[in-house]
Design a protein around this motif. Structure first.
Motif, PDB file in Angstrom:
ATOM      1  N   VAL A 109       3.496  -6.086   4.455  1.00 29.15           N
ATOM      2  CA  VAL A 109       3.352  -4.685   4.861  1.00 29.15           C
ATOM      3  C   VAL A 109       4.715  -4.005   4.935  1.00 29.15           C
ATOM      4  N   VAL A 110       5.699  -4.702   5.485  1.00 23.51           N
ATOM      5  CA  VAL A 110       7.046  -4.125   5.585  1.00 23.51           C
ATOM      6  C   VAL A 110       7.628  -3.878   4.194  1.00 23.51           C
ATOM      7  N   VAL A 111       7.423  -4.822   3.279  1.00 28.50           N
ATOM      8  CA  VAL A 111       7.947  -4.661   1.919  1.00 28.50           C
ATOM      9  C   VAL A 111       7.295  -3.470   1.220  1.00 28.50           C
ATOM     10  N   VAL A 112       5.976  -3.385   1.298  1.00 28.76           N
ATOM     11  CA  VAL A 112       5.270  -2.274   0.642  1.00 28.76           C
ATOM     12  C   VAL A 112       5.640  -0.942   1.285  1.00 28.76           C
ATOM     13  N   ALA A 113       5.702  -0.917   2.618  1.00 32.63           N
ATOM     14  CA  ALA A 113       6.075   0.322   3.301  1.00 32.63           C
ATOM     15  C   ALA A 113       7.508   0.725   2.958  1.00 32.63           C
ATOM     16  N   GLY A 114       8.412  -0.259   2.864  1.00 30.72           N
ATOM     17  CA  GLY A 114       9.784   0.054   2.469  1.00 30.72           C
ATOM     18  C   GLY A 114       9.863   0.597   1.056  1.00 30.72           C
ATOM     19  N   TRP A 115       9.080   0.013   0.155  1.00 36.63           N
ATOM     20  CA  TRP A 115       9.059   0.516  -1.224  1.00 36.63           C
ATOM     21  C   TRP A 115       8.533   1.946  -1.280  1.00 36.63           C
ATOM     22  N   LEU A 116       7.485   2.230  -0.512  1.00 37.00           N
ATOM     23  CA  LEU A 116       6.953   3.592  -0.476  1.00 37.00           C
ATOM     24  C   LEU A 116       7.967   4.568   0.107  1.00 37.00           C
ATOM     25  N   PHE A 117       8.698   4.122   1.134  1.00 34.58           N
ATOM     26  CA  PHE A 117       9.710   4.996   1.733  1.00 34.58           C
ATOM     27  C   PHE A 117      10.830   5.300   0.740  1.00 34.58           C
ATOM     28  N   ILE A 118      11.306   4.270   0.043  1.00 31.52           N
ATOM     29  CA  ILE A 118      12.376   4.482  -0.939  1.00 31.52           C
ATOM     30  C   ILE A 118      11.890   5.387  -2.070  1.00 31.52           C
ATOM     31  N   ARG A 119      10.660   5.182  -2.497  1.00 31.85           N
ATOM     32  CA  ARG A 119      10.109   6.020  -3.563  1.00 31.85           C
ATOM     33  C   ARG A 119      10.005   7.476  -3.108  1.00 31.85           C
ATOM     34  N   ALA A 120       9.525   7.681  -1.887  1.00 31.01           N
ATOM     35  CA  ALA A 120       9.420   9.046  -1.371  1.00 31.01           C
ATOM     36  C   ALA A 120      10.802   9.669  -1.190  1.00 31.01           C
ATOM     37  N   TRP A 121      11.767   8.872  -0.746  1.00 25.85           N
ATOM     38  CA  TRP A 121      13.134   9.370  -0.566  1.00 25.85           C
ATOM     39  C   TRP A 121      13.740   9.796  -1.903  1.00 25.85           C
TER      40      TRP A 121
END
Length: 223
Positions: free
Chosen positions: A183-195
């Motif tokens: 979950v942390v990995v996927v959420a981090g990827w989504l955050f970086i993508r949104a950023w």
């Protein structure tokens, strides 16, 4: 016993009872949300057929936008409430589905597919999101129906003991921590993508305003 001690004991009992009631309510309501999530996602062909028969363009747009908002909102709420599967105390003390954290991870993966790809226009993305949702629902409903809610069935005693979190903590905790890392990995990827998307959008907005004065300066003065 002093009155203050009695008041503190009552307050603590109310807080603990309220928290337990909240967790129990969330766990009891999650099957409804999972069912609604699957129904809304798999009901997309029905919605499209209904839209094709709708003669009023405005009505079709309102129907489609309402469907998208409700479908994705239910999916997001279901994942948010599924975070209860990542609370170590609840996993150890409450009767939760053993694979509940994995189901929550797959739900987040389906949400990531929806956020990163045009699921309603790309059939491959829709199928991928469907696979994640169906697998997550299977991992959730299976232990819930045949383990957590089947303690009265003697022939399912072994299955119930293994797939219930509080009776198999040695397996429940590794599944929880592994799923939490996912979950942390996927959420981090989504955050970086949104950023990155926000930075690109801001750069596109700022570039014309910065280039325009330079272009104006290069225009020769009329004599």
């Amino acid at each position: 016993m002093k009155p203050q001690d009695i008041a503190n004991a009552i307050t603590q009992a109310l807080v603990q009872g309220g928290s337990q009631w909240m967790v129990s309510t969330i766990v009891a309501f999650l099957p409804v949300l999972w069912t609604m999530t699957l129904m809304l996602h798999l009901g997309r062909p029905y919605v499209l057929r209904t839209l094709r028969r709708c003669g009023l363009r405005l009505g079709a747009d309102v129907w489609w936008m309402s469907y998208l908002l409700i479908r994705d909102a239910v999916l997001l709420i279901t994942f948010g409430l599924s975070l209860v599967f990542f609370l170590p105390n609840e996993v150890a003390n409450a009767a939760l589905p053993l694979t509940g954290p994995l189901a929550a991870l797959l739900l987040l993966l389906a949400l990531a597919v929806k956020l990163s790809r045009r699921v309603d226009d790309d059939i491959q993305a829709y199928r991928l999101a469907t696979v994640f949702l169906v697998l997550g629902a299977t991992l959730y409903y299976g232990p819930l129906v045949f383990a957590v809610e089947a303690t009265s069935q003697s022939y399912l005693a072994g299955f119930s003991t293994f797939f219930t979190s509080d009776t198999n903590v040695s397996v429940a905790f590794p599944i929880m921590w592994i799923s939490l890392v996912g979950v942390v990995v996927v959420a981090g990827w989504l955050f970086i993508r949104a950023w990155n998307a926000a930075n690109h959008a801001m750069a596109r907005r700022l570039t014309p305003s910065q280039v325009q004065p330079e272009q104006k300066q290069r225009i020769p003065a009329m004599q």
